[in-house]
Scaffold this active site. Structure first.
Site, PDB file in Angstrom:
ATOM      1  CB  SER A   1      -0.728  -0.025   1.583  1.00 29.72           C
ATOM      2  OG  SER A   1      -1.501   1.219   1.296  1.00 29.72           O
ATOM      3  CB  SER A   2       0.266   4.564  -1.392  1.00 35.92           C
ATOM      4  OG  SER A   2      -0.865   4.823  -1.164  1.00 35.92           O
ATOM      5  CB  CYS A   3      -0.554   4.492   3.502  1.00 32.78           C
ATOM      6  SG  CYS A   3      -0.415   1.965   4.208  1.00 32.78           S
TER       7      CYS A   3
ATOM      8  CE1 TYR B   1      -3.381  -3.416   5.395  1.00 36.49           C
ATOM      9  CE2 TYR B   1      -2.832  -1.477   4.631  1.00 36.49           C
ATOM     10  CZ  TYR B   1      -2.628  -2.563   3.777  1.00 36.49           C
ATOM     11  OH  TYR B   1      -3.022  -2.457   2.654  1.00 36.49           O
TER      12      TYR B   1
ATOM     13  CE  LYS C   1      -1.383  -5.324   3.395  1.00 32.09           C
ATOM     14  NZ  LYS C   1      -1.526  -6.520   2.724  1.00 32.09           N
TER      15      LYS C   1
ATOM     16  CG  HIS D   1     -10.143   2.564   1.625  1.00 29.49           C
ATOM     17  ND1 HIS D   1     -10.542   0.880   1.432  1.00 29.49           N
ATOM     18  CD2 HIS D   1      -9.123   2.903   2.988  1.00 29.49           C
ATOM     19  CE1 HIS D   1      -9.013   0.799   2.280  1.00 29.49           C
ATOM     20  NE2 HIS D   1      -8.491   1.483   3.081  1.00 29.49           N
TER      21      HIS D   1
END
Ligand code: GFB
Length: 338
Positions: free
Chosen positions: A137-139, A166, A170, A209
């Protein structure tokens, strides 16, 4: 004590790890009858990968619902690989959620994601899976990293606090793919999608989201003839959105065309403020009332635009325009309500 030799007794035979006499395998091409496992095949991402594979004519797709296979259980995952013998694996199974769910349930997000990905990745290696794609994920990128986010910015600064649990899981997943490639020559790759939306999304207001949440909020406000809808935060953060069907196509493309240790970004290349997004969803749904911003709710990271130039240079590009994609997502929401 675990030595490198003791791993050989539980993993694939050494000869199976070597392709063309090198420790690193060549790109493995999926055949129409290859056995392909999509972990999380009913979710937003997994269902899109499944559709993309079907559209390309792949015939032996393997999926398991949560009640059929608990990915938290190592022995069950091991038995699944032994019975089904998948050759290619897409890891789209994860515990996911929006800003509130991530912030409120940190223990669940870190534990469940680590457990699921450890089982899928390690057992794939034990079962000599030819190639695996892990999705992050971009986070995972630092909260205040320069924009657009390049892959090499990973681990260069502190994470966004609302989703660091999270993100840490990841990051561990993508590092695991790198480690298995380095030590065992496994063809395990990882891709980092930007914020996603599309069919089979989660429309629960507490855990979803922003985009599915806005669809539900405006739809219900319109039906109730309400005069306003309340959105979270200030509306000023920027987000980049990609339709799940674009991601599905990108995942199949990467499985066939990418075999490097470095993760690869998958984004649309354009960003929009949450305020602009709310205006767009309001228009698509046809709600005419006011939008109120609840500033007691977190904004999250101010901006996370991916630099997807490495992927675009390989020849893949997104196709679905945001407004058209939101119209499709709204149709999907209405079907899910029937
Ligand atoms: O999509 P979202 O929950 O996740 O929120 P993140 C994006 C932005 O929309 C935030 C705002 O600034 C929210 O405050 N927002 C406005 C809303 N109204 C709403 C609403 O009704 N619901 C929601 N959910 N947001 C998640 C991460 O971050 O994105 C995950 O927590 C993951 O780890 C995921 O990376 C893709 O983009 O802020």
């Amino acid at each position: 004590m675990l030595t490198s030799n003791s791993w050989q007794t539980t993993g694939p035979a050494k000869s199976e790890l070597q392709v063309s006499g090198t420790a690193h395998p060549a790109i493995a091409f999926m055949k129409q009858d290859s056995r392909i496992y999509v972990a999380g095949h009913r979710g937003l991402v997994g269902s899109a990968i499944w559709r993309a594979l079907e559209a390309r004519g792949f015939k032996q797709l393997i999926g398991r619902t949560r009640s059929e296979l608990d990915l938290m259980e190592t022995q069950a995952v091991r038995k699944f690989y032994a019975d089904e013998k998948p050759e290619y694996v897409f890891v789209a199974a994860a515990k996911v959620g929006g800003i509130a769910a991530n912030n409120d349930r940190p223990a669940e997000f870190i534990f469940e994601n680590l457990q699921i990905q450890n089982n899928i990745i390690h057992e794939a290696w034990r079962a000599s899976v030819r190639k695996l794609l892990f999705l992050g994920s971009s986070c995972i990128y630092p909260k205040l990293a320069p924009q657009p986010l390049k892959e090499e910015y990973l681990l260069t600064g502190p994470l966004e606090p609302t989703n660091e649990w999270y993100a840490v899981a990841k990051i561990a997943g993508l590092k695991m793919c790198q480690a298995y490639r380095r030590q065992y020559g496994a063809d395990f790759i990882s891709a980092m999608p930007t914020n996603l939306y599309g069919a089979n999304d989660n429309y629960d207001l507490n855990s979803s989201h922003v985009l599915p949440a806005l669809i539900r909020k405006f739809h219900e406000a319109k039906a109730a003839h309400a005069t306003s809808v309340t959105c979270w935060g200030t509306g000023s953060p920027y987000r980049e959105f990609l339709h799940s069907d674009d991601l599905g196509a990108a995942c199949v493309f990467l499985m066939e065309n990418y075999s490097q240790e470095q993760t690869i970004n998958v984004g649309s290349g354009s960003e929009i403020t949450i305020r602009e997004l709310a205006g767009l969803v309001r228009k698509v749904v046809g709600f005419e009332g006011e939008i109120i911003w609840d500033k007691s709710k977190p904004d999250g990271t101010p901006r996370k635009l991916m630099d997807s130039s490495r992927l675009f240079a390989l020849g893949w590009n997104p196709k679905i325009d945001l407004e058209i994609g939101i119209c499709g997502a709204y149709d999907d929401f209405r079907k899910s309500e029937d």
